[in-house]
Structures are given as structure tokens and as C-alpha cells.
Design a protein around this motif. Structure first.
Motif, mmCIF file in Angstrom:
data_model
loop_
_atom_site.group_PDB
_atom_site.id
_atom_site.type_symbol
_atom_site.label_atom_id
_atom_site.label_comp_id
_atom_site.label_asym_id
_atom_site.label_seq_id
_atom_site.Cartn_x
_atom_site.Cartn_y
_atom_site.Cartn_z
ATOM 1 N N ASP A 51 0.321 -1.116 0.154
ATOM 2 C CA ASP A 51 0.053 0.066 -0.146
ATOM 3 C C ASP A 51 0.770 1.337 -0.110
ATOM 4 N N VAL A 52 2.184 1.094 0.883
ATOM 5 C CA VAL A 52 2.896 2.483 0.624
ATOM 6 C C VAL A 52 4.329 1.828 0.775
ATOM 7 N N LEU A 53 4.922 2.581 0.042
ATOM 8 C CA LEU A 53 6.739 2.967 -0.663
ATOM 9 C C LEU A 53 7.217 3.608 -0.195
ATOM 10 N N CYS A 54 8.045 3.891 1.223
ATOM 11 C CA CYS A 54 8.729 4.701 1.170
ATOM 12 C C CYS A 54 10.661 4.833 0.749
ATOM 13 N N ALA A 55 9.813 4.886 -0.461
ATOM 14 C CA ALA A 55 12.106 4.797 -1.459
ATOM 15 C C ALA A 55 12.668 5.549 -0.785
ATOM 16 N N ASN A 56 13.441 5.263 0.615
ATOM 17 C CA ASN A 56 13.945 6.523 1.609
ATOM 18 C C ASN A 56 15.703 6.040 1.654
ATOM 19 N N ALA A 57 15.938 5.134 0.660
ATOM 20 C CA ALA A 57 17.697 4.329 1.385
ATOM 21 C C ALA A 57 17.912 6.203 0.963
ATOM 22 N N GLY A 58 18.857 6.296 1.469
ATOM 23 C CA GLY A 58 19.693 7.259 0.520
ATOM 24 C C GLY A 58 21.953 7.003 1.032
ATOM 25 N N THR A 59 22.115 8.065 1.122
ATOM 26 C CA THR A 59 24.097 8.021 1.233
ATOM 27 C C THR A 59 24.047 9.114 0.974
ATOM 28 N N PRO A 60 25.284 10.374 1.399
ATOM 29 C CA PRO A 60 25.596 11.420 1.968
ATOM 30 C C PRO A 60 26.289 11.529 0.780
ATOM 31 N N GLY A 61 27.133 10.564 0.242
ATOM 32 C CA GLY A 61 28.565 11.106 -1.133
ATOM 33 C C GLY A 61 29.767 11.454 -0.181
ATOM 34 N N PRO A 62 30.189 11.738 -0.979
ATOM 35 C CA PRO A 62 31.940 12.731 -1.071
ATOM 36 C C PRO A 62 31.232 13.974 -0.767
ATOM 37 N N THR A 63 32.332 14.746 -0.053
ATOM 38 C CA THR A 63 32.715 16.071 0.619
ATOM 39 C C THR A 63 33.688 16.925 -0.235
ATOM 40 N N ALA A 64 33.323 17.219 -1.506
ATOM 41 C CA ALA A 64 34.389 18.006 -2.271
ATOM 42 C C ALA A 64 34.174 18.657 -3.162
ATOM 43 N N ARG A 65 35.300 19.785 -3.609
ATOM 44 C CA ARG A 65 34.572 19.981 -5.001
ATOM 45 C C ARG A 65 34.444 19.293 -6.148
ATOM 46 N N VAL A 66 33.764 19.980 -6.897
ATOM 47 C CA VAL A 66 33.414 19.065 -8.089
ATOM 48 C C VAL A 66 34.772 18.222 -8.514
ATOM 49 N N GLU A 67 36.055 19.123 -9.125
ATOM 50 C CA GLU A 67 37.359 18.888 -9.452
ATOM 51 C C GLU A 67 37.778 17.676 -8.667
ATOM 52 N N ASP A 68 37.836 17.380 -7.505
ATOM 53 C CA ASP A 68 38.161 16.700 -7.071
ATOM 54 C C ASP A 68 37.383 15.060 -6.438
ATOM 55 N N VAL A 69 36.663 14.947 -7.056
ATOM 56 C CA VAL A 69 34.582 14.181 -6.541
ATOM 57 C C VAL A 69 35.302 12.881 -7.502
ATOM 58 N N LEU A 82 35.445 9.581 -9.715
ATOM 59 C CA LEU A 82 34.206 9.223 -10.417
ATOM 60 C C LEU A 82 33.572 7.939 -9.715
ATOM 61 N N GLN A 83 34.504 6.865 -8.363
ATOM 62 C CA GLN A 83 33.172 6.077 -8.161
ATOM 63 C C GLN A 83 32.518 6.666 -7.254
ATOM 64 N N GLU A 84 33.007 7.511 -6.470
ATOM 65 C CA GLU A 84 32.081 7.923 -5.344
ATOM 66 C C GLU A 84 31.035 9.040 -5.514
ATOM 67 N N TRP A 85 30.562 9.480 -7.009
ATOM 68 C CA TRP A 85 29.807 9.891 -7.708
ATOM 69 C C TRP A 85 28.546 8.372 -7.907
ATOM 70 N N ASN A 93 30.041 21.857 -2.575
ATOM 71 C CA ASN A 93 31.207 20.519 -2.411
ATOM 72 C C ASN A 93 29.909 19.371 -1.564
ATOM 73 N N ARG A 94 29.237 19.358 -2.482
ATOM 74 C CA ARG A 94 28.099 18.133 -2.373
ATOM 75 C C ARG A 94 27.576 17.467 -3.461
ATOM 76 N N ALA A 95 28.916 17.417 -4.586
ATOM 77 C CA ALA A 95 27.585 17.365 -6.425
ATOM 78 C C ALA A 95 27.217 16.400 -6.017
ATOM 79 N N PRO A 96 27.446 15.677 -6.217
ATOM 80 C CA PRO A 96 26.816 14.034 -6.253
ATOM 81 C C PRO A 96 25.538 13.400 -5.599
#
Length: 253
Positions: free
Chosen positions: A74-92, A94-97, A141-144
């Protein structure tokens, strides 16, 4: 018949608060999570399954079990998440993205894709997707993470259009800064990246809201229960922030 509610990342944090809030209404609860210790600590009357929402096979197995045991959802809460890296976009990296998008965006997509046929067949259902205020304003600093959460909003609105004719509603929840262990990790990483203290970063987040304070997991959970209720039976395709009203998404101290 009590409602059947499935919550991804439901063993702790916002997901656990959602599970408790729905359980208080008499709903049957099924939580999925990768944290086996947290799953083992869930109440005995909940169904608790280890599942990785970024893996299509794992999600299919989860919903296969749900379909076999509950014959629907009846109800799906699609809630899963991860904060990802904290970095300038040029330092992210690709695998972390990719990992950040896999959990936050792919996970929502894979879960909804499994739930949709069940809900269409029964002519009713509610899908709630946990986005973020980062999906409304961006997040330096959290582009992904920001990119994934913007994607979740687009997905939720699209599903509201696709599934509305079948009696299925879909909305996106956008928590602001939520007190808890995950946010503490974000604060620590941002403090290091900005050369600030944890308390300075915390104060900056709070000062960026009209109410001047963080929200709590139960605030998100109570909104989820409302959106899944008949009181919200004509609310679909909406993006609802629970954040104390963000007036400055990147406050400077």
C-alpha cells in the motif's frame, strides 16, 4: 485490513522514525536495510530484510518476498540514501559519484519500478520518495548528492503522472538538516573542508532557516504518514520540504 508499508533504509534514522510512525497507526511494517545490526534491533512484529537498493537483483528479491507474503503493498517509502563525498566538483572521484547516485537515485527508481505493478494491479497505492532540500537549491561541495536528489524529484513527479490514472500517488519529501548520526558525519566533513569547527557549521545550517533550528526525524515521519493517508488523497506530484523553511541554503558564518 491494516496498510502494508515498506520502507527502505528503515532500520535507523529517518526510515526508522517513519516505520515507528506508521506502526503507531496500526500498519504492517516491512523494513529493508543494509545494516544487519540495525535490522536485528527492529521490533519483532516488523518484517526486516537485508537489501541493497543499488542492486537490481537485491531489490527484485525483496519485492518478490513482499509479494509472496503480503500479496501487494500500500505504501512504499523509497527512503534509502547516502551523503556521498564532500569535495569540490573537480576533486570528486568518479566511483564515489556513481556510488552516491546508485544509492540515492537508482535505489528510488529500482524500488518504484518493483512497487508500481503491484499498486497498479490493486488500483491504489502511495509512493513517497525521500529527496532533500539539496534537491531544491543545490549544495556546494556535495555535487553527487545534490544531483541525485534533484533526480529523485524529477522521478517522483514523472511517476505521479504515469501512475495517477491507476489510483497511485507519488510525492517527494525534502528534509532539511536533520539532527542525528548521519548529519554529524556531514558536519564533521564540512568542518574539516572549510577549516571551521563542528559547532560553527551546525550554527550556519540552523541560521539558514527561518525557524533557526534543525528538524528531527519524527518531523519527516509525521509528514510521511499524512501524505500516505486519505487526508492527502488528492496530493500527488508534490515536493514538500520539511526544513523549517530554508531561506539561505549556503549560509556563511
Amino acid at each position: 485490513m491494516s496498510r502494508r508499508v515498506l520502507i527502505t533504509a528503515g532500520a535507523s534514522g529517518i526510515g526508522r522514525a517513519m516505520a515507528e510512525a506508521f506502526a503507531a497507526t496500526g500498519a504492517r511494517i516491512w523494513v529493508a536495510d543494509v545494516d544487519e545490526a540495525a535490522l536485528s534491533a527492529c521490533p519483532g512484529d516488523w518484517r526486516a530484510t537485508r537489501a541493497d537498493v543499488s542492486d537490481a537483483g537485491s531489490v527484485a528479491a525483496l519485492f518478490g518476498a513482499v509479494g509472496a507474503d503480503w500479496a501487494g503493498i500500500d505504501v512504499l517509502c523509497a527512503n534509502a540514501g547516502t551523503p556521498g563525498p564532500t569535495a569540490r566538483v573537480e576533486d570528486v572521484d568518479l566511483q564515489e559519484w556513481r556510488r552516491c547516485l546508485a544509492v540515492n537515485l537508482d535505489g528510488a527508481f529500482l524500488s518504484a519500478a518493483q512497487a508500481a505493478p503491484m499498486m497498479k494491479a490493486q488500483g491504489a497505492g502511495v509512493i513517497l520518495m525521500t529527496s532533500s532540500t539539496a534537491g531544491l537549491y543545490g549544495y556546494p561541495n556535495r555535487a553527487p548528492y545534490a544531483a541525485a536528489k534533484w533526480g529523485v524529484i524529477g522521478l517522483a513527479k514523472t511517476l505521479a503522472m504515469e501512475l495517477g490514472p491507476y489510483g497511485v500517488r507519488c510525492n517527494a519529501l525534502c528534509p532539511g538538516a536533520v539532527e542525528g548520526p548521519r548529519m554529524e558525519g556531514v558536519l564533521a566533513r564540512e568542518a574539516e573542508a572549510k577549516g571551521m569547527t563542528r559547532d560553527q557549521v551546525h550554527a550556519g545550517y540552523a541560521s539558514g532557516t527561518a525557524m533557526g533550528q534543525f528538524v528531527e526525524a519524527r518531523d519527516i515521519a509525521e509528514m510521511a504518514v499524512f501524505l500516505a493517508s486519505d487526508a492527502a488523497r488528492r496530493v500527488s506530484g508534490q515536493v514538500i520540504a520539511v526544513d523549517g523553511f530554508t531561506v539561505n541554503p549556503d549560509p556563511k558564518i
